[in-house]
Enzyme design. Structure first.
Site, PDB file in Angstrom:
ATOM      1  N   ARG A 135       0.829  -1.204   0.000  1.00 56.64           N
ATOM      2  CA  ARG A 135       0.000   0.000   0.000  1.00 56.64           C
ATOM      3  C   ARG A 135       0.865   1.258   0.000  1.00 56.64           C
ATOM      4  O   ARG A 135       1.882   1.333   0.693  1.00 56.64           O
ATOM      5  CB  ARG A 135      -0.965  -0.007   1.192  1.00 56.64           C
ATOM      6  CG  ARG A 135      -1.904  -1.203   1.166  1.00 56.64           C
ATOM      7  CD  ARG A 135      -3.079  -1.048   2.100  1.00 56.64           C
ATOM      8  NE  ARG A 135      -4.009  -0.020   1.625  1.00 56.64           N
ATOM      9  CZ  ARG A 135      -5.160   0.247   2.214  1.00 56.64           C
ATOM     10  NH1 ARG A 135      -5.534  -0.438   3.286  1.00 56.64           N
ATOM     11  NH2 ARG A 135      -5.952   1.186   1.746  1.00 56.64           N
ATOM     12  N   GLN A 185      -5.422   9.762   2.595  1.00 61.12           N
ATOM     13  CA  GLN A 185      -5.072   9.505   3.992  1.00 61.12           C
ATOM     14  C   GLN A 185      -3.752  10.157   4.384  1.00 61.12           C
ATOM     15  O   GLN A 185      -3.524  10.427   5.567  1.00 61.12           O
ATOM     16  CB  GLN A 185      -5.019   8.001   4.257  1.00 61.12           C
ATOM     17  CG  GLN A 185      -6.389   7.340   4.275  1.00 61.12           C
ATOM     18  CD  GLN A 185      -6.323   5.862   4.576  1.00 61.12           C
ATOM     19  OE1 GLN A 185      -5.259   5.252   4.587  1.00 61.12           O
ATOM     20  NE2 GLN A 185      -7.474   5.262   4.813  1.00 61.12           N
ATOM     21  N   GLU A 337     -14.166   4.050  -2.627  1.00 63.59           N
ATOM     22  CA  GLU A 337     -14.512   2.903  -1.790  1.00 63.59           C
ATOM     23  C   GLU A 337     -15.886   2.326  -2.133  1.00 63.59           C
ATOM     24  O   GLU A 337     -16.203   1.199  -1.748  1.00 63.59           O
ATOM     25  CB  GLU A 337     -14.470   3.285  -0.310  1.00 63.59           C
ATOM     26  CG  GLU A 337     -15.524   4.277   0.129  1.00 63.59           C
ATOM     27  CD  GLU A 337     -15.300   4.739   1.558  1.00 63.59           C
ATOM     28  OE1 GLU A 337     -16.238   4.622   2.356  1.00 63.59           O
ATOM     29  OE2 GLU A 337     -14.189   5.217   1.870  1.00 63.59           O
TER      30      GLU A 337
END
Length: 456
Positions: A135, A185, A337
């Site tokens: 990630r 994020q 998402e």
């Protein structure tokens, strides 16, 4: 990606043609809001009780990390009580060194705790599950290094987990640039830690691209509700240093209500869509920063009837599925998402759908573009990924049974469950991946399927 042979199998329940399904769903709390408020509470000055909080694999990983930093966290059902990390006599936070933090599969943990670990008095290793080490993290690592923190890793030219944060105490902060192309994020992590920096933080983007912008709005709203000053300009954000606590704030526990997780409403709304029946979601917020609020517009475009109804018990969302699902051609950059759920719905549409600007999904729990292409192809859908989009050529008559991999990804697991509603014989491997954000999903899904009547 994982291999299908490694998994135990879950037989996806099917609603036969001629059956009418109905259900009323009470969703668990928002994972994204729970994670943000856990961190804000742990780095604040007063005890906080989160009401309606989500206890799941991801939030337990966050609790473990914050507890290692010195916070005290306890759970009682949907209530999470947090006492903050200790501070010294000057009011600076004290995070011990010589720790190893395991984020498991949680992107919020591996990103959000990184700036905090940079403020430790010593080294902290941040690691995650082996299949999550791909990630993206480089943009955040570069920004934290610009704040004066040494960060090291092994066996890779680019930053990857495990990372070792060589902390030397609280940070000054100041002005930095940040590359958010891989994940919003990165920005949320820095903004949440900014009140702990002596000069606050002024972040500007090195590129204009930032996916999932609703999550940034969620972070800003939580910071402001926690009492912090945030100034938002075009492609820049400024957070002032945190203010010293007043005696009155230290005397009582603050209570924060956590909204239901609107993204987790998706599979149940999809159930109404693909079966042409009705599902009601309890406690739907009138206003929300969550990306899941976009389901209303997306599903209406696909032919659904959605209505927010005010009742004495609060608002509820009623979704009635259409006789025929309409194909979609939509920009999903802000709501990536939701893509696995929307893709599953589009598998039953009457024509070609294109979900655009979702190249960043390659860096989620798995490469979701590749996983969705493989999943849809296995059940008879012609699907292919471009550099930044997913194209779905649906033909409901060509759909057939298949064994589907969840790729240890909660959204791919629920995607398989949706497909199984109308395709008999679908099995999903490692359905327990749903415990990442929705511990009781399987029980709620199977209970919903049992509530069927003959269409009259």
């Amino acid at each position: 990606m994982s291999t299908r042979a490694e998994h135990s199998w879950w037989q996806a329940p099917t609603v036969p043609a001629g059956q009418y399904m109905f259900g009323r769903i009470a969703l668990p709390g928002s994972k994204s809001l729970t994670a943000r408020w856990m961190l804000l509470a742990a780095t604040g000055h007063e005890p906080v009780e989160l009401c309606g909080a989500l206890e799941s694999d991801d939030t337990r990983a966050m609790a473990d990390a914050l507890s290692a930093f010195g916070a005290t966290i306890s759970w009682a059902g949907e209530r999470c009580r947090i006492s903050p990390i200790p501070r010294d006599s000057s009011g600076q936070i004290q995070i011990p060194g010589n720790l190893t933090i395991n984020a498991h599969q949680a992107g919020t943990v591996m990103r959000f705790v990184l700036p905090l670990a940079a403020m430790a008095d010593g080294d902290i290793v941040i690691d995650c599950a082996p299949n999550a080490r791909h990630r993206p993290i480089a943009g955040l690592v570069a920004a934290v290094r610009d704040l004066g923190v040494e960060i090291s890793w092994e066996n890779s030219a680019n930053p990857r987990f495990p990372l070792t944060m060589h902390g030397r105490g609280p940070l000054d902060g100041g002005r930095i640039t940040l590359d958010t192309r891989a994940s919003s994020q990165f920005l949320s992590a820095l903004l949440l830690a900014a009140p702990l920096m002596s000069h606050g933080l002024d972040v500007s983007l090195s590129h204009s691209t930032i996916p999932s912008t609703p999550h940034i709005g969620m972070t800003i709203a939580a910071l402001q509700q926690a009492g912090h000053t945030v100034v938002v300009n075009k492609n820049s954000w400024q957070v002032d240093p945190g203010k010293p606590p007043t005696p009155s704030r230290l005397e009582k526990t603050r209570r924060i209500a956590i909204e239901p997780d609107l993204s987790n409403a998706g599979p149940f709304l999809a159930a109404a869509m693909v079966t042409g029946t009705t599902i009601t979601i309890d406690n739907w917020p009138q206003h929300s920063t969550q990306p899941g609020r976009a389901y209303l517009d997306l599903l209406r475009m696909a032919g659904g009837q959605l209505e927010v109804v005010t009742t004495p018990a609060g608002n509820e969302l009623v979704c009635r599925g259409p006789h025929e699902i309409q194909p979609l051609d939509v920009d999903m950059s802000d709501v990536g998402e939701l893509v696995p759920t929307i893709a599953a719905i589009c598998a039953f549409a009457s024509g070609q759908s294109t979900l655009r600007n979702i190249g960043h999904l390659r860096g989620h729990e798995t490469d979701r573009l590749a996983a969705l292409t493989a999943t849809l192809t296995r059940v008879g859908v012609q699907a292919h990924a471009t550099s930044d989009a997913l194209v779905i050529d649906a033909n409901p008559r060509a759909l057939h049974a298949a064994d589907l991999d969840s790729y240890a990804d909660h959204r791919m697991a629920t995607c398989g469950a949706i497909l199984g509603l109308r395709i008999a014989g679908v099995r999903v491997g490692n359905m327990n991946a749903t415990t990442k954000t929705f511990p009781h999903f399987i029980h709620m899904w199977e209970s919903m399927i049992t509530r069927t009547d003959e269409k009259g």
